[in-house]
Design a protein around this motif. Structure first.
Motif, PDB file in Angstrom:
ATOM      1  N   ILE A   1     -93.109  64.921  68.227  1.00 20.35           N
ATOM      2  CA  ILE A   1     -93.715  64.046  69.220  1.00 20.35           C
ATOM      3  C   ILE A   1     -93.816  62.633  68.651  1.00 20.35           C
ATOM      4  N   GLN A   2     -93.994  62.506  67.342  1.00 19.59           N
ATOM      5  CA  GLN A   2     -94.080  61.185  66.718  1.00 19.59           C
ATOM      6  C   GLN A   2     -92.800  60.386  66.927  1.00 19.59           C
ATOM      7  N   LEU A   3     -91.655  60.983  66.608  1.00 16.80           N
ATOM      8  CA  LEU A   3     -90.385  60.265  66.718  1.00 16.80           C
ATOM      9  C   LEU A   3     -89.996  60.039  68.179  1.00 16.80           C
ATOM     10  N   THR A   4     -90.248  61.033  69.029  1.00 13.33           N
ATOM     11  CA  THR A   4     -89.947  60.874  70.459  1.00 13.33           C
ATOM     12  C   THR A   4     -90.738  59.721  71.057  1.00 13.33           C
ATOM     13  N   VAL A   5     -92.021  59.681  70.740  1.00 13.54           N
ATOM     14  CA  VAL A   5     -92.884  58.621  71.263  1.00 13.54           C
ATOM     15  C   VAL A   5     -92.471  57.264  70.702  1.00 13.54           C
ATOM     16  N   TRP A   6     -92.081  57.235  69.416  1.00 17.50           N
ATOM     17  CA  TRP A   6     -91.707  55.942  68.860  1.00 17.50           C
ATOM     18  C   TRP A   6     -90.438  55.405  69.511  1.00 17.50           C
ATOM     19  N   MET A   7     -89.518  56.275  69.872  1.00 18.19           N
ATOM     20  CA  MET A   7     -88.326  55.817  70.587  1.00 18.19           C
ATOM     21  C   MET A   7     -88.712  55.209  71.935  1.00 18.19           C
ATOM     22  N   LEU A   8     -89.704  55.808  72.582  1.00 19.15           N
ATOM     23  CA  LEU A   8     -90.186  55.257  73.851  1.00 19.15           C
ATOM     24  C   LEU A   8     -90.887  53.921  73.629  1.00 19.15           C
ATOM     25  N   GLN A   9     -91.677  53.828  72.546  1.00 18.86           N
ATOM     26  CA  GLN A   9     -92.305  52.548  72.197  1.00 18.86           C
ATOM     27  C   GLN A   9     -91.244  51.479  71.960  1.00 18.86           C
ATOM     28  N   LEU A  10     -90.193  51.843  71.243  1.00 15.18           N
ATOM     29  CA  LEU A  10     -89.133  50.900  70.917  1.00 15.18           C
ATOM     30  C   LEU A  10     -88.438  50.395  72.182  1.00 15.18           C
ATOM     31  N   SER A  11     -88.233  51.285  73.155  1.00 15.47           N
ATOM     32  CA  SER A  11     -87.598  50.863  74.412  1.00 15.47           C
ATOM     33  C   SER A  11     -88.467  49.851  75.150  1.00 15.47           C
ATOM     34  N   VAL A  12     -89.783  50.033  75.080  1.00 17.62           N
ATOM     35  CA  VAL A  12     -90.702  49.088  75.723  1.00 17.62           C
ATOM     36  C   VAL A  12     -90.695  47.753  74.984  1.00 17.62           C
ATOM     37  N   ALA A  13     -90.733  47.806  73.642  1.00 17.62           N
ATOM     38  CA  ALA A  13     -90.739  46.578  72.850  1.00 17.62           C
ATOM     39  C   ALA A  13     -89.472  45.757  73.084  1.00 17.62           C
ATOM     40  N   ILE A  14     -88.322  46.418  73.059  1.00 18.81           N
ATOM     41  CA  ILE A  14     -87.056  45.722  73.300  1.00 18.81           C
ATOM     42  C   ILE A  14     -87.039  45.109  74.693  1.00 18.81           C
ATOM     43  N   SER A  15     -87.552  45.837  75.677  1.00 22.92           N
ATOM     44  CA  SER A  15     -87.588  45.333  77.059  1.00 22.92           C
ATOM     45  C   SER A  15     -88.438  44.072  77.172  1.00 22.92           C
ATOM     46  N   LEU A  16     -89.591  44.065  76.499  1.00 22.45           N
ATOM     47  CA  LEU A  16     -90.465  42.891  76.554  1.00 22.45           C
ATOM     48  C   LEU A  16     -89.816  41.677  75.898  1.00 22.45           C
ATOM     49  N   VAL A  17     -89.165  41.888  74.752  1.00 22.00           N
ATOM     50  CA  VAL A  17     -88.513  40.769  74.066  1.00 22.00           C
ATOM     51  C   VAL A  17     -87.346  40.242  74.897  1.00 22.00           C
ATOM     52  N   VAL A  18     -86.531  41.128  75.440  1.00 22.19           N
ATOM     53  CA  VAL A  18     -85.404  40.708  76.274  1.00 22.19           C
ATOM     54  C   VAL A  18     -85.906  39.946  77.500  1.00 22.19           C
ATOM     55  N   THR A  19     -86.979  40.424  78.111  1.00 22.72           N
ATOM     56  CA  THR A  19     -87.556  39.739  79.274  1.00 22.72           C
ATOM     57  C   THR A  19     -87.980  38.330  78.915  1.00 22.72           C
ATOM     58  N   GLY A  20     -88.676  38.173  77.794  1.00 21.50           N
ATOM     59  CA  GLY A  20     -89.116  36.851  77.368  1.00 21.50           C
ATOM     60  C   GLY A  20     -87.964  35.906  77.088  1.00 21.50           C
ATOM     61  N   LEU A  21     -86.925  36.388  76.419  1.00 23.76           N
ATOM     62  CA  LEU A  21     -85.765  35.551  76.105  1.00 23.76           C
ATOM     63  C   LEU A  21     -84.997  35.164  77.373  1.00 23.76           C
ATOM     64  N   LEU A  22     -84.905  36.096  78.325  1.00 26.63           N
ATOM     65  CA  LEU A  22     -84.234  35.775  79.588  1.00 26.63           C
ATOM     66  C   LEU A  22     -85.022  34.742  80.394  1.00 26.63           C
ATOM     67  N   LEU A  23     -86.343  34.828  80.343  1.00 25.15           N
ATOM     68  CA  LEU A  23     -87.156  33.814  81.018  1.00 25.15           C
ATOM     69  C   LEU A  23     -86.907  32.431  80.422  1.00 25.15           C
ATOM     70  N   MET A  24     -86.754  32.371  79.091  1.00 27.17           N
ATOM     71  CA  MET A  24     -86.435  31.102  78.447  1.00 27.17           C
ATOM     72  C   MET A  24     -85.089  30.564  78.942  1.00 27.17           C
ATOM     73  N   LYS A  25     -84.140  31.455  79.140  1.00 26.73           N
ATOM     74  CA  LYS A  25     -82.842  31.054  79.676  1.00 26.73           C
ATOM     75  C   LYS A  25     -82.988  30.518  81.099  1.00 26.73           C
ATOM     76  N   LEU A  26     -83.836  31.169  81.886  1.00 24.72           N
ATOM     77  CA  LEU A  26     -84.005  30.755  83.278  1.00 24.72           C
ATOM     78  C   LEU A  26     -84.602  29.359  83.403  1.00 24.72           C
ATOM     79  N   VAL A  27     -85.569  29.016  82.543  1.00 26.42           N
ATOM     80  CA  VAL A  27     -86.235  27.718  82.682  1.00 26.42           C
ATOM     81  C   VAL A  27     -85.414  26.576  82.105  1.00 26.42           C
TER      82      VAL A  27
END
Length: 514
Positions: free
Chosen positions: A182-208
């Motif tokens: 459960i530790q590794l499974t959950v961390w993979m899910l955490q990682l997907s959320v973290a990557i999504s947040l960073v990508v979202t922020g960088l794309l917003l910078m591109k938009l502005v």
């Protein structure tokens, strides 16, 4: 003190508070399983997440998080003031702040919400050959013990998946990698959320675009925002994935309407509520019916195709929670009061109608006074700035009037708000998200056997009053404050003249007939 010096002071304090908030969240995670921090079994000591089994006192770990959220919220407020006064730090340092704080929180276990455990269970069910849309974790537990599925907490053990196929496939891939850990499974899910947040922020910078003040606003409110990091990342909520696809759709929107529709459909196949971004994009295209139809075609193709793969029951499950009412909303208080002497079904129906009317009316008011998008218009027909502005309007109207509203739902509002000009709405949103975030700490069922520490009577009473009494009052105050701000800015309840024009047209036709 000059405005420049004042801006610099506010800015430095904001950064310090962002870091302090992150440090307290990480500290709570490192203390290990508690009433706030999830218990993760089958641990690999050399792999994230990392923690120590200190068995912390319930008040200690809860207070750490309370203080962290308050400091983070105040930091966001100071950041908005500093930026308005002309604070001008280096962009690369702010990006490092956002990515660094995101990475730090990703290295400790999830907190406050057990939702990520049910994500892991759905992925495990699928990896074992089952269907999470027709099989609940409890159904699998009855067939035999499984360490991942058994980790789910009440009351979700009997719940079938309400998430779209994209979210389910990410859960499945995480389960394939994590296996029975459960530790590794959950961390993979955490990682997907973290990557999504960073990508979202960088794309917003591109938009502005190249405008540096606008980039700073996007980073401080969208990428590095500690309120987002706590409510979304610390709980590993898959809303971040849906929002990322929606922002990709907005990036494509200015030149590739059909592809934007497809990506928006993909976002909807992660979480259905992201459809409000589609409504905003469609409204931005209202003057061009051809492009609007092309956009709808792309969205329908993506959603229809992806849901066809997993079956219609997946879509039915996704719609099943629309009648829920969450604690912390004024609606819950009204439900508790009126069901004392009226049928529960009637009260829920009336509240649902009021919620929809409230959403429409708040959106109408905000449309008239909401600030402009800071996203530049790259060509005369570019609908992206309008789409982002309407996304912010609809998202804020939705979270403030919805019957079912949780702290991580604020993500889409913050992401869109980061890409519009500063206003009083910034401060109101800080109050809203900060209060709701605090109200959902510890945020877990104290009777669930997976909770590592018992919740004392004093903390249980305190947290319950925060959630069912203080939070609804403040949420209502924020809604009223938003309406008052809009009305003082000149917004009318009904600024449209088509009913009057229709009434005038009737006697004219009657005279012609005579």
């Amino acid at each position: 003190m000059s405005p420049v010096d004042l801006a610099d002071r506010y800015g430095r304090r904001a950064v310090a508070l962002y870091l302090a908030c992150t440090a307290l969240i990480v500290a709570a995670g490192l203390l290990g399983p508690s009433v706030v921090v999830l218990t993760l079994t089958n641990r690999h000591a050399w792999l994230p997440s990392y923690w120590f089994d200190t068995k912390p006192n319930d008040w200690l770990v809860t207070t750490l998080v309370y203080v962290g959220i308050l400091l983070g919220g105040y930091g966001v407020f100071l950041a908005t003031k500093a930026l308005k006064l002309g604070w001008a730090p280096r962009i690369d340092r702010l990006v490092a702040l956002g990515i660094g704080t995101t990475a730090a929180i990703t290295l400790v276990p999830p907190m406050a919400s057990g939702d990520v455990l049910i994500y892991a269970a759905y992925g495990r069910i699928m990896s074992l050959g089952g269907n999470p849309y027709t099989t609940a974790p409890a159904d699998t537990i009855r067939l035999g013990y499984d360490p991942v599925i058994a980790a789910t907490e009440r009351p979700w053990q009997g719940a079938k998946s309400v998430y779209g196929p994209i979210a389910t496939w990410i859960q499945w891939i995480s389960s394939l990698i994590g296996g029975d850990s459960i530790q590794l499974t959950v961390w993979m899910l955490q990682l997907s959320v973290a990557i999504s947040l960073v990508v979202t922020g960088l794309l917003l910078m591109k938009l502005v675009g190249p405008n540096l003040p606008n980039k700073r606003r996007v980073i401080m409110l969208g990428l590095a925002n500690p309120l987002i990091l706590w409510t979304v990342l610390a709980g590993a909520h898959n809303d971040a994935i849906a929002v990322m696809f929606a922002v990709i759709a907005l990036v494509l929107f200015r030149r590739h309407v059909f592809l934007a529709g497809i990506l928006l459909g993909v976002a909807g196949c992660t979480k259905l509520s992201i459809g409000l971004v589609g409504v905003a994009m469609l409204w931005a295209l209202r003057a061009d019916r051809r492009k609007a139809l092309i956009f709808c075609g792309g969205g329908a193709l993506a959603m229809g195709g992806l849901y066809a793969v997993v079956g219609l029951q997946a879509f039915q499950q996704a719609r099943s929670q629309t009648s829920f009412i969450s604690t912390g909303t004024p609606h819950k208080v009204l439900l508790s009061f009126f069901t004392l002497f009226l049928p529960n079904g009637l009260v829920r129906t009336v509240l649902a109608i009021l919620a929809w009317v409230g959403l429409i009316m708040v959106a109408i008011l905000l449309t008239q006074v909401f600030p402009k998008s800071i996203v530049p218009q790259t060509h005369p027909d570019d609908p992206t700035p309008a789409a982002i502005r309407y996304t912010a309007i609809y998202a804020i109207a939705w979270i403030l009037t919805a019957m079912y509203s949780l702290p991580w739902y604020d993500l889409i509002a913050w992401v869109a708000l980061a890409a519009v000009a500063a206003s009083k709405v910034d401060g109101l949103m800080v109050v809203r998200t900060t209060m709701l975030a605090i109200a959902y700490v510890p945020g877990r069922d104290p009777n669930a056997r997976q909770v590592a520490a018992s919740l004392s009577d004093s903390l249980e009473f305190f947290s319950a009053r925060l959630r069912d009494t203080i939070c609804p009052a403040i949420e209502l105050a924020v809604l009223i404050g938003l309406i008052v701000w809009a009305r003082r800015g000149g917004a009318q309840w009904w600024p449209y003249d088509w009913p009057r024009r229709k009434q005038k047209a009737v006697p004219e036709k009657a005279n012609l007939g005579a």
